[in-house]
Design an enzyme around this catalytic site. Structure first.
Site, PDB file in Angstrom:
ATOM      1  N   LEU A   6       0.881  -1.165   0.000  1.00 28.17           N
ATOM      2  CA  LEU A   6       0.000   0.000   0.000  1.00 28.17           C
ATOM      3  C   LEU A   6       0.914   1.209   0.000  1.00 28.17           C
ATOM      4  CD1 LEU A   6      -2.883  -0.571   2.602  1.00 28.17           C
ATOM      5  CD2 LEU A   6      -3.168  -0.023   0.186  1.00 28.17           C
ATOM      6  N   ASP A   7       0.568   2.229  -0.768  1.00 26.11           N
ATOM      7  CA  ASP A   7       1.382   3.434  -0.783  1.00 26.11           C
ATOM      8  C   ASP A   7       1.552   3.985   0.634  1.00 26.11           C
ATOM      9  OD1 ASP A   7       1.541   3.336  -3.536  1.00 26.11           O
ATOM     10  OD2 ASP A   7      -0.265   4.549  -3.807  1.00 26.11           O
ATOM     11  N   LYS A   8       2.641   4.698   0.840  1.00 26.13           N
ATOM     12  CA  LYS A   8       2.922   5.291   2.139  1.00 26.13           C
ATOM     13  C   LYS A   8       1.792   6.203   2.592  1.00 26.13           C
ATOM     14  CE  LYS A   8       6.560   7.825   4.604  1.00 26.13           C
ATOM     15  NZ  LYS A   8       7.898   8.452   4.499  1.00 26.13           N
ATOM     16  N   ASP A   9       1.158   6.905   1.637  1.00 26.28           N
ATOM     17  CA  ASP A   9       0.090   7.842   1.988  1.00 26.28           C
ATOM     18  C   ASP A   9      -1.297   7.216   1.925  1.00 26.28           C
ATOM     19  OD1 ASP A   9       0.385   7.585  -0.711  1.00 26.28           O
ATOM     20  OD2 ASP A   9       0.335   9.718  -1.181  1.00 26.28           O
ATOM     21  N   SER A  10      -1.352   5.874   1.840  1.00 20.89           N
ATOM     22  CA  SER A  10      -2.625   5.151   1.888  1.00 20.89           C
ATOM     23  C   SER A  10      -2.691   4.345   3.182  1.00 20.89           C
ATOM     24  CB  SER A  10      -2.767   4.219   0.687  1.00 20.89           C
ATOM     25  OG  SER A  10      -2.745   4.954  -0.525  1.00 20.89           O
TER      26      SER A  10
END
Length: 238
Positions: A98-102
């Site tokens: 998962l993306d860091k900002d998700s």
């Protein structure tokens, strides 16, 4: 057994990550640098950065409700890495990312073969997300996202999209392009301000609190294995 398969089966990391370790010269077999197609025999000693690894029969399956800011990597040198955050008593690695900002559901395991099947099956595994954007959603946006979006030279697969409220929608994908949902939304002039994954295949986040993890239940594991087995049988028939 090929070296990348052996490393994955040991629970050290995924096959893809193992390939990168071999390519970067961090893997040795009996003290000799391993190569891409190296094989491991029964009594061979395999080391990664001088740490001896071996196959294990103990398999762990956990899910984490990943907070924003945590990076889905097994590299302990990366600040805010998911392994240090979970602090599980045995070595596990994330299946996918998962993306860091998700935020939201991520599965971690030391079962390399299961991880490989989830990541690389020809059958698209469903992944469900709840997404909030920066302005009101309209029908054109829902229809456009559902029918596929051209990202560069790739047309995304058709998917299920439904409106939850004025700014929030649910989307179920069967592919995993890099930052796919964010790029799809941007194509229609929307910016994603919150993205949360709530399901992978039969595994649901449910009411697991942000930053907490739990072991998968026996029922969940058996259902997951059964689904993967059915897909493998169908592939063999074709």
């Amino acid at each position: 057994m090929r070296i990348n398969v052996y490393i994955s089966a040991s629970g050290f990391c995924s096959r893809r990550a193992a390939e990168r370790l071999v390519a970067s010269g961090q893997v040795k077999i009996n003290g000799i640098l391993a190569e891409k197609n190296s094989n491991v025999e029964e009594n061979d000693i395999v080391t990664i950065k001088n740490e001896k690894i071996q196959l294990t029969s103990e398999k762990d399956y956990i899910i984490l409700n990943k907070p924003v800011g945590i990076t889905c990597t097994g590299l302990r040198t990366v600040e805010g890495n998911i392994i240090d955050f979970v602090n599980y008593p045995r070595r596990v690695f994330p299946i996918g990312r998962l993306d860091k900002d998700s935020e939201g559901l991520i599965i971690l395991t030391n079962d390399g073969p299961i991880a490989h099947k989830i990541l690389h099956s020809e059958h698209g595994h469903e992944k469900e997300y709840i997404v909030t954007v920066d302005k009101p959603i309209n029908e054109a946006f829902i229809l456009g996202m559902s029918n596929g979006v051209l990202l560069g030279d790739i047309l995304t697969k058709k998917c299920f999209v439904s409106k939850i409220d004025e700014y929030t929608f649910r989307i179920i994908l069967t592919q995993g392009l890099n930052r796919q949902i964010r790029k799809m939304a941007k194509n229609f002039g929307f910016k994603v301000v919150r993205l949360k994954r709530v399901r992978i295949m039969n595994i649901n986040l449910a009411n697991l609190a942000i930053g907490k993890w739990r072991n998968l239940t026996t029922v969940e594991i058996n259902e997951l294995r059964e689904q993967l087995k059915e897909e493998e049988n169908n592939e063999n028939l074709n």
